[in-house]
Design a protein around this motif. Structure first.
Motif, short mmCIF file in Angstrom:
data_model
loop_
_atom_site.label_atom_id
_atom_site.label_comp_id
_atom_site.label_asym_id
_atom_site.label_seq_id
_atom_site.Cartn_x
_atom_site.Cartn_y
_atom_site.Cartn_z
N LYS A 40 0.83 -1.21 0.00
CA LYS A 40 0.00 0.00 0.00
C LYS A 40 0.86 1.25 0.00
O LYS A 40 0.62 2.19 -0.76
CB LYS A 40 -0.91 0.02 1.23
N VAL A 41 1.87 1.28 0.86
CA VAL A 41 2.72 2.47 0.97
C VAL A 41 3.51 2.67 -0.32
O VAL A 41 3.64 3.79 -0.81
CB VAL A 41 3.65 2.36 2.19
N THR A 42 4.01 1.60 -0.89
CA THR A 42 4.76 1.70 -2.14
C THR A 42 3.89 2.26 -3.26
O THR A 42 4.34 3.12 -4.02
CB THR A 42 5.32 0.32 -2.54
N ASP A 47 2.59 6.93 -6.71
CA ASP A 47 1.64 7.94 -7.19
C ASP A 47 2.11 9.35 -6.83
O ASP A 47 2.01 10.27 -7.66
CB ASP A 47 0.25 7.70 -6.60
N LEU A 48 2.63 9.52 -5.63
CA LEU A 48 3.09 10.84 -5.20
C LEU A 48 4.28 11.29 -6.04
O LEU A 48 4.34 12.43 -6.51
CB LEU A 48 3.47 10.81 -3.72
N LEU A 52 4.58 14.59 -8.42
CA LEU A 52 5.61 15.60 -8.20
C LEU A 52 6.49 15.81 -9.43
O LEU A 52 6.93 16.92 -9.71
CB LEU A 52 6.49 15.21 -7.01
N THR A 53 6.77 14.75 -10.17
CA THR A 53 7.65 14.85 -11.34
C THR A 53 6.89 15.09 -12.63
O THR A 53 7.48 15.54 -13.61
CB THR A 53 8.48 13.56 -11.52
N GLY A 54 5.61 14.77 -12.65
CA GLY A 54 4.83 14.88 -13.89
C GLY A 54 5.06 13.71 -14.83
O GLY A 54 4.65 13.75 -15.98
N HIS A 55 5.74 12.67 -14.35
CA HIS A 55 6.01 11.49 -15.17
C HIS A 55 5.34 10.28 -14.53
O HIS A 55 5.32 10.15 -13.32
CB HIS A 55 7.52 11.22 -15.26
#
Length: 87
Positions: A40-42, A47-48, A52-55
Motif C-alpha cells: 500500500k505504501v509503495t 503515485d506521489l 511531483l515529477t509529472g512522469h
C-alpha cells in the motif's frame, strides 16, 4: 470499533528529505507492518512521485526508501501515555 488512537497507530508516514544527489521520499512504517502494508505504501509513494515529477514512472529524480524499522525507531514519544518509548 476502531478509535482515532488505533488509526493513528496504524499510519505510515511519507516525507521528502533532501540529500546530496537527489531528494529522498522516505517511508516510516508501524513496527508490525506486513507485506500488504508495504504494498500500500509503495503504491501511494509511486503515485506521489508521479505527481511531483509529472512522469508516470520513477524517473530517477527521487529516491524512495523505507526506514529501517528497528534501527531508526530507537526512540519515540507516546503522546497518549506521555512517555518515552525506546527500542
Amino acid at each position: 470499533m476502531v478509535t482515532k488512537v488505533d488509526v493513528a497507530a496504524r499510519t505510515a508516514t511519507l516525507r521528502l528529505v533532501p540529500s546530496a544527489d537527489m531528494p529522498v521520499l522516505r517511508a516510516s512504517m508501524p513496527p508490525d507492518s506486513g507485506r500488504a502494508d508495504f504494498g500500500k505504501v509503495t503504491a501511494h509513494a509511486f503515485d506521489l512521485i508521479s505527481k511531483l515529477t509529472g512522469h508516470p514512472c520513477l524517473s530517477g529524480r527521487f529516491r524512495f526508501e523505507f526506514e529501517d524499522l528497528f534501527v531508526n525507531r530507537a526512540m519515540a514519544v507516546d503522546l497518549v501515555a506521555d512517555k518515552l518509548i525506546t527500542g
